[in-house]
Design a protein around this motif. Structure first.
Motif, PDB file in Angstrom:
ATOM      1  N   ILE A  28      -0.075  -2.507   6.605  1.00  0.00           N
ATOM      2  CA  ILE A  28       1.261  -2.676   6.038  1.00  0.00           C
ATOM      3  C   ILE A  28       2.294  -2.959   7.126  1.00  0.00           C
ATOM      4  O   ILE A  28       3.204  -3.777   6.947  1.00  0.00           O
ATOM      5  N   LEU A  38       9.146  -1.795   1.746  1.00  0.00           N
ATOM      6  CA  LEU A  38       8.115  -1.245   2.633  1.00  0.00           C
ATOM      7  C   LEU A  38       8.640  -0.248   3.654  1.00  0.00           C
ATOM      8  O   LEU A  38       7.849   0.446   4.295  1.00  0.00           O
ATOM      9  N   LEU A  44       7.807   1.811  -1.657  1.00  0.00           N
ATOM     10  CA  LEU A  44       6.403   1.854  -1.252  1.00  0.00           C
ATOM     11  C   LEU A  44       6.187   2.759  -0.049  1.00  0.00           C
ATOM     12  O   LEU A  44       5.156   3.433   0.056  1.00  0.00           O
ATOM     13  N   LEU A  48       3.513   5.810  -0.232  1.00  0.00           N
ATOM     14  CA  LEU A  48       2.386   5.919   0.689  1.00  0.00           C
ATOM     15  C   LEU A  48       2.457   7.213   1.495  1.00  0.00           C
ATOM     16  O   LEU A  48       1.433   7.853   1.758  1.00  0.00           O
ATOM     17  N   LEU A  53       0.538   6.711  -5.462  1.00  0.00           N
ATOM     18  CA  LEU A  53       0.913   5.333  -5.767  1.00  0.00           C
ATOM     19  C   LEU A  53       0.904   5.126  -7.277  1.00  0.00           C
ATOM     20  O   LEU A  53      -0.025   5.528  -7.960  1.00  0.00           O
ATOM     21  N   LEU A  73      -2.236  -2.241   0.076  1.00  0.00           N
ATOM     22  CA  LEU A  73      -2.043  -0.971  -0.630  1.00  0.00           C
ATOM     23  C   LEU A  73      -3.392  -0.367  -1.022  1.00  0.00           C
ATOM     24  O   LEU A  73      -3.587   0.855  -0.949  1.00  0.00           O
ATOM     25  N   GLU A  76      -4.849   1.153   2.048  1.00  0.00           N
ATOM     26  CA  GLU A  76      -4.147   2.383   2.453  1.00  0.00           C
ATOM     27  C   GLU A  76      -4.517   3.565   1.569  1.00  0.00           C
ATOM     28  O   GLU A  76      -4.437   4.717   2.001  1.00  0.00           O
ATOM     29  N   THR A  77      -4.895   3.305   0.320  1.00  0.00           N
ATOM     30  CA  THR A  77      -5.140   4.396  -0.638  1.00  0.00           C
ATOM     31  C   THR A  77      -6.617   4.533  -1.016  1.00  0.00           C
ATOM     32  O   THR A  77      -6.950   5.275  -1.949  1.00  0.00           O
TER      33      THR A  77
END
Length: 435
Positions: A28, A38, A44, A48, A53, A73, A76-77
């Motif tokens: 990101i 961001l 977001l 995060l 999310l 995303l 990241e998750t």
């Protein structure tokens, strides 16, 4: 499909890869722009940081990072990333996507489903996402270039947060160009003015800029090109404009408000933008005439006639000569005195008429063509204004028992200044006759 990127680790994938794909970000933090969604305190960033999310709708123009951010995303998750396009996906394909997501969900693996051009799904197809969003089978991230308020179901919007992604500004495009030069291992063969022209050609689209840079970098030339040399080799990218979409309504709003704000330069600019986008000059002629009626009115009664004449001139001359007549009408309107008093009076009269329903006129101003009507008092007591002092009787013309409303309030600008004097004059005479 690649979006916009800063720098990323080179891939071991064999074969030639487009520059946009080679610059795809790995995290990101590598995405250029979109700080409003961001950043650490942006939606977001907060999601995060909290590890929670929600379903999302990305709304923005092409080439600003919608696909890339959705993919990152998922990384990241730790969600499985699935991408589909509403253009090429039907109900059978959607069922397969949902069935696979259910299987992953049963095995404790979440799915981030990215739907490009989500606004192209019809209502029934959009409704099909709802149960799978509600039971946690999928986390939906939709992408659209159209206004979600008009294109997406209320039920879907109530379950997703809309995030607006913006065109890249000049500084962000320059950062992207610098990263591209690092990846290519050479600087672009352009002087300062030509480089600026190249960034302008991208029109805020990072992916388009990378494609342009890839073309320029392949040229075998000596020295740096100037703007003229660049323009000879590259066609300027067409401006984004959809005659039935957001751009249409946004630009006509900008044009109308520029005229209302007495700014002829801004009015001409937005007028030109719409013409360059392919707008029908007849639509503009109609809207320009509306501006004269709505925002100038009786402050300059000549304005409406000038608009109609310019419209007729366009019909006789056609394009492009006739468009000059419309442009001149715009200049006149922007510099004319402004008043919406007539517009406000009309709306007030309509509202009052609704409220009072079927109240008849007072009997003294109704005609009495029959003896029965005369016996009922029709026409009795009517004062013929031409016979009255000052040609003004001051009689009441509203329904009996109705309080006199104040509807028309002329402004102290243009011709309405004279009309205001007349209104004040008759108001004084009316008081005098009533006393």
């Amino acid at each position: 499909m690649a979006d916009l990127f800063e720098t990323s680790t080179p891939s071991t994938q064999a074969g030639p890869r487009p520059l946009a794909d080679r610059l795809r970000p790995k995290a990101i933090g590598e995405v250029i722009g979109q700080d409003q969604v961001l950043g650490p305190d942006a939606p977001l960033g907060v999601m995060l940081a909290s590890g929670s999310l929600s379903s999302l709708i990305f709304w923005g123009p092409p080439g600003v990072g919608k696909t890339t951010i959705a993919r990152l995303l998922a990384d990241e998750t730790d969600l499985h990333f699935v991408q589909i396009s509403a253009i090429f996906t039907g109900v059978p394909e959607l069922r397969k996507v949902f069935d696979a997501a259910k299987h992953r969900h049963a095995n404790r693996q979440g799915t981030l489903l990215f739907v490009d051009e989500i606004h192209r799904f019809n209502k029934a197809q959009q409704d099909g996402f709802l149960p799978h969003m509600e039971d946690g089978t999928i986390l939906l991230v939709g992408a659209t270039t159209e206004n979600p308020s008009f294109e997406l179901n209320a039920a879907l919007l109530s379950r997703a947060q809309v995030l607006v992604l913006e065109r890249l500004d000049f500084a962000e495009l320059e950062r992207l160009a610098s990263r591209a030069e690092q990846e290519l291992g050479k600087t672009l063969p352009l002087d300062a003015h030509a480089r600026e022209a190249l960034l302008e050609m991208a029109d805020g689209d990072g992916r388009a800029l990378l494609n342009l840079i890839e073309q320029v970098s392949a040229w075998k030339i000596e020295g740096d090109l100037d703007t003229k040399g660049l323009s000879a080799r590259l066609m300027r990218r067409a401006a984004q404009y959809d005659k039935s979409g957001d751009a249409h309504y946004n630009l006509i709003s900008a044009l109308h408000k520029s005229v209302r704000g007495s700014d002829p330069e801004a009015a001409l600019y937005w007028f030109a933008r719409m013409l360059e986008g392919g707008e029908d000059p007849r639509y503009l002629a109609r809207r320009i005439t509306r501006m004269a009626v709505e925002d100038i009115g009786l402050a300059d009664p000549q304005a409406q006639a000038i608009c109609l004449q310019s419209w007729e001139t366009y019909e006789r001359l056609g394009s492009p000569e006739g468009e000059l007549a419309l442009a001149q009408a715009l200049i006149y309107l922007a510099l004319a005195p402004k008043s919406n008093a007539g517009y406000a009076a009309y709306k007030g009269a309509r509202a009052t008429a609704k409220k009072t329903g079927s109240e008849p006129p007072p009997k003294h101003i109704m005609n009495a063509p029959t003896s029965l009507m005369r016996e009922q008092g029709y026409g009795q007591g009517y004062a013929y204004d031409h016979d009255a002092e000052d040609g003004f009787s001051g009689q009441n013309y509203f329904p009996e028992g109705m309080a006199r409303p104040a509807l028309y309030a002329p402004v102290e600008r243009g011709f309405e200044r004279d009309l205001k004097k007349r209104m004040d004059y008759f108001a004084k005479l009316r008081l005098k006759r009533e006393s």
